[in-house]
Design an enzyme around this catalytic site. Structure first.
Site, mmCIF file in Angstrom:
data_model
loop_
_atom_site.group_PDB
_atom_site.id
_atom_site.type_symbol
_atom_site.label_atom_id
_atom_site.label_comp_id
_atom_site.label_asym_id
_atom_site.label_seq_id
_atom_site.Cartn_x
_atom_site.Cartn_y
_atom_site.Cartn_z
ATOM 1 N N CYS A 149 2.876 -1.977 -23.926
ATOM 2 C CA CYS A 149 2.733 -1.266 -22.660
ATOM 3 C C CYS A 149 3.663 -1.927 -21.654
ATOM 4 C CB CYS A 149 1.293 -1.289 -22.155
ATOM 5 S SG CYS A 149 0.529 -2.915 -22.141
ATOM 6 N N ARG A 178 11.344 -9.703 -11.125
ATOM 7 C CA ARG A 178 12.017 -8.407 -10.947
ATOM 8 C C ARG A 178 11.695 -7.750 -9.614
ATOM 9 N NH1 ARG A 178 8.971 -3.800 -13.526
ATOM 10 N NH2 ARG A 178 6.800 -4.408 -13.451
ATOM 11 N N ARG A 226 -5.806 -0.587 -15.892
ATOM 12 C CA ARG A 226 -5.767 -1.764 -15.019
ATOM 13 C C ARG A 226 -7.087 -1.869 -14.250
ATOM 14 N NH1 ARG A 226 -1.007 1.166 -14.435
ATOM 15 N NH2 ARG A 226 0.911 0.143 -15.160
ATOM 16 N N GLU A 232 2.253 -11.708 -23.500
ATOM 17 C CA GLU A 232 3.136 -11.658 -22.334
ATOM 18 C C GLU A 232 3.609 -13.045 -21.918
ATOM 19 O OE1 GLU A 232 0.869 -9.855 -19.151
ATOM 20 O OE2 GLU A 232 -0.995 -10.627 -19.998
ATOM 21 N N HIS A 271 0.834 -1.202 0.000
ATOM 22 C CA HIS A 271 0.000 0.000 0.000
ATOM 23 C C HIS A 271 0.869 1.252 0.000
ATOM 24 C CE1 HIS A 271 -3.853 -2.078 1.668
ATOM 25 N NE2 HIS A 271 -3.751 -2.164 0.371
#
Length: 758
Positions: free
Chosen positions: A676, A639, A471, A605, A364
């Site tokens: 993207c 990553r 998203r 992807e 968060h």
């Protein structure tokens, strides 16, 4: 040996400083292995010499005086070879180096193991005996294990200035780098302010209560005080956050409801346990539950639970949550586990950046940092924060790095970056309304990735021409249940209206992997290769159908919607999803809604999709590459994991070859190819993608002006020539350095991300 090892590790971790830790290790290893000598030599990075730092068995007066060159003696040989050296007659070895002051001439047996941390040799741990013998395998394994534990202790010691020239040259360590995960981009230079927990749940003892009603009242009072604190924090940040981001504080408040954590604590109190003990039991059970889940997002909720428990405990113990600390003007807030409530305690005008030892980009805090424009680094697992309070530190939010004890040279370097960023922001504002056209007339469409409403404001201010990725999971993730069709419709309408008449590409719900819903847990041993993306929504068509229905209804009268399907790995998934989308479209039309069938596309992807791009593109309207996930899957690197993040290379030769093939294959069947991901927002990456033929680059809004500035200053022919040179290279490092040199040649070195060679 295992119990002995655990005991040593616990004692060493409790040592107040590195010197005592080293002394403790040689003493305990000396005892445990029943050997005659145990010594530690550390490599001084300033002089590149090994220095005897601690010993049990050799002359103690030789500590700090015995020094060996980087490859000198048996110690140097161990360091150079980076593997153990086990000798039964050390003096006979040609690399043996004798120091009279140590008194070691009588010791023949020698076992030395390297101390390595993040591929860097820090020192050598040695045991010796008079008898001529080889140490056995169990002894060698024990010493190797001890050295591995010691490595982290020494790395922490570097941050406090102990290693370099410790008491010998009078110098202190400089530019000590700790690597983590980039939470929010940017650079910040300031004073480290460490926030520690308000209370320690682990220290609460078990204790019965005699007055249950009084204990209940005490607990209710503490919860009420914490709820008020959280509300005040949310109000202080209200001017900087949109409703979606402020909803994170509602999540906190929801956890304190009687039907959640508070209710369970009260049940324990009713059974005769005192409030503090009941709170401890419930919070620790929640934390254990969440930490055991493999999903990264759900694991982060353990941090929220723990923070709430500590805050309630502080009030139960009648401590003040707000310490009224006098924060410096250039505060960089650091904590073992940063939480949103901690963030709100610092005056915004004094807060420059955030660092958390634990956590990831899903935290968060990381979400709020990006919304507030604060550089942030998460997961700095080797950073000894208890030694860095009030120290000057540098946050490199681009590369996920923290520097303590910065030298004047390093400060100058990063100060120049901060100044350049400010100048660039001012200079790029004038490009907002200009088209992105290369010098030889090639137009490149620049879109943005969005999720929160703050992204919309930023995007419009930076001149975005559309949205390449919205998203849709964000409104799902900040709720404690699936949002209704109307709630989704309102949310989507807000995005579509903000960008109309420009296109908005909405990705269908993409959960699993690094994104999860607290009310829809997905527990898997390998979530990135498991049930995620389109796999979830096709298995739950009731979720998919409601979402598509909300999207279509939200687009009525605007007609700027595009739908994108994530995590596609085979043709059958596309056909099944298209069947459901067409079904919803006809149902909505029959209900009287005047909507058009939106273009439908697919995200590439998954590596398998690379080799079916033509077949995929024939069935949909556009192709969009999710370069972040594609790179992770191709290189088998997470990553967000600081231990392997350095292996993640967007410019890896195989990644570039794959991206080029995708664009060519999509165009071969006449379909648009967009991308993207972070590579599209990197000025150098944007040049290569333009040369590959991509029609649309979609990126975070903050990167759009930089990319536009670069593309407007080059020709397509120049970019294509550069691409041809890079595609025959076999090293990502060489590719990146060549690309940066090319940017420097055309005057754009200042627009590349700062990367220091340590």
């Amino acid at each position: 040996m295992l119990s002995v090892l655990r005991s040593i590790v616990q004692e060493v971790n409790a040592a107040p400083n590195l010197v005592e830790a080293l002394e403790l290790i040689v003493k305990r290893v000396h005892e445990s292995m029943d050997t005659e000598v145990c010594s530690i030599y550390l490599l001084d990075p300033e002089t590149n010499h090994y220095i005897l730092m601690a010993t049990q068995g050799l002359n103690p007066e030789s500590i700090g005086k015995v020094k060996l060159g980087h490859s000198e003696g048996l110690v140097g040989l161990v360091g150079v070879r980076e593997e153990p050296l086990n000798l039964h007659n050390a003096p006979a070895h040609p690399r043996y180096r004798y120091f009279p002051e140590t008194g070691e001439e009588k010791y023949k047996s020698f076992l030395g193991v390297p101390i390595i941390h993040h591929r860097k040799v820090l020192g050598v741990l040695v045991v010796q005996q008079q008898a001529s013998r080889l140490f056995d395998e169990s002894e060698e394994a024990f010493l190797v294990t001890i050295s591995a534990q010691l490595a982290a202790v020494i790395a922490h010691g570097e941050a406090t200035g102990i290693i370099s020239g410790l008491n010998f040259t009078g110098q202190k360590a400089r530019d000590i780098c700790f690597k983590g995960v980039a939470g929010a981009s940017g650079v910040a230079i300031g004073k480290c302010v460490v926030k520690f927990p308000h209370a320690d749940l682990k220290a609460v003892p078990e204790k019965p209560c005699t007055d249950i009603e009084a204990e209940m009242a005490l607990f209710d009072s503490a919860v009420a005080a914490v709820r008020q604190d959280i509300k005040e924090v949310g109000e202080r940040l209200s001017t900087q956050l949109r409703p979606e981001e402020q909803a994170l504080f509602d999540v906190y408040l929801g956890m304190l409801d009687d039907n959640a954590l508070s209710g369970e604590v009260k049940n324990f109190i009713r059974e005769g346990n005192w409030a503090q003990g009941s709170l401890k039991v419930v919070v620790q059970e929640y934390v254990r539950h969440f930490e055991a889940i493999n999903d990264a997002y759900l694991r982060e909720r353990a941090v929220d639970i723990k923070d709430l428990g500590q805050r309630v405990l502080a009030y139960l113990q009648k401590q003040h949550i707000d310490e009224q600390r006098d924060y410096p003007e250039n505060t960089i807030l650091v904590s073992e586990e940063l939480t949103p409530s901690m963030l709100g305690e610092v005056p915004r005008e004094k807060l420059l950046g955030l660092v958390s030892v634990q956590g990831s980009g899903n935290s968060h805090v990381a979400i709020l940092a990006r919304a507030m424009g604060l550089p942030c680094v998460m997961g700095v697992i080797d950073m000894p924060i208890n030694k860095l309070d009030d120290r000057d530190i540098i946050i490199d939010g681009y590369n996920g790095e923290i520097y303590s004890h910065p030298s004047p040279e390093l400060l100058s370097y990063y100060n120049s970056i901060v100044e350049e960023e400010q100048q660039i922001s001012k200079g790029l504002e004038e490009l907002r309304d200009l088209p992105c056209v290369t010098k030889d007339g090639h137009h490149m469409t620049l879109w943005v990735n969005t999720g929160l409403m703050t992204d919309v404001v930023r995007s419009l201010n930076h001149g975005a021409e559309g949205v390449g990725l919205y998203r849709t999971e964000v409104p799902f993730m900040i709720n404690d249940r699936f949002p209704s069709e109307q709630e989704q419709r309102d949310c989507y309408r807000e995005q579509l209206e903000a960008f109309a008449p420009s296109m908005v590409t909405m990705r269908t719900l993409d959960v699993g992997g690094d994104k999860a819903l607290s009310y829809f847990p997905i527990s898997e041993e390998n979530p990135f290769l498991g049930w995620r993306g389109i796999r979830v929504t096709l298995d739950h068509p009731e979720i998919f159908l409601v979402q598509v229905r909300a999207m279509l209804k939200a687009s009525e009268g605007l007609d700027n919607l595009r739908i994108m399907l994530p995590m596609i790995s085979n043709i059958s998934e596309i056909e099944e999803a298209l069947h459901l989308i067409y079904r919803v479209y006809h149902e909505v039309r029959e209900e009287g809604a005047n909507v058009r069938m939106p273009p439908v596309g697919v995200m590439i992807e998954v590596p398998s999709a690379i080799f079916q791009v033509k077949e995929i593109a024939e069935r949909v309207d556009f192709i969009s590459v999710g370069s972040n996930d594609l790179t992770q899957y191709m290189l088998a690197v997470d990553r967000n994991n600081p231990r392997v993040a350095s292996l993640y290379h967007s410019f890896h030769p195989s990644v570039l070859q794959a991206l080029y093939k995708i664009a060519c294959d999509a165009h071969a069947v006449g379909k648009q190819a967009s991308i993207c991901g972070e590579l599209a927002g990197d000025p150098g990456g944007a040049i290569l993608l333009t040369a590959m033929g991509y029609d649309v680059l979609s990126m975070n809004a903050v990167n759009l002006p930089k990319v536009k500035s670069v593309l407007r200053s080059i020709s397509l022919r120049w970019a294509e020539d550069l691409l041809r040179r890079l595609l025959i290279m076999d090293s990502p490092q060489v590719i990146k350095s060549t690309l940066e040199f090319a940017l420097k040649e055309v005057g754009f070195e200042h627009l590349t991300r700062p990367v220091r060679q340590n």
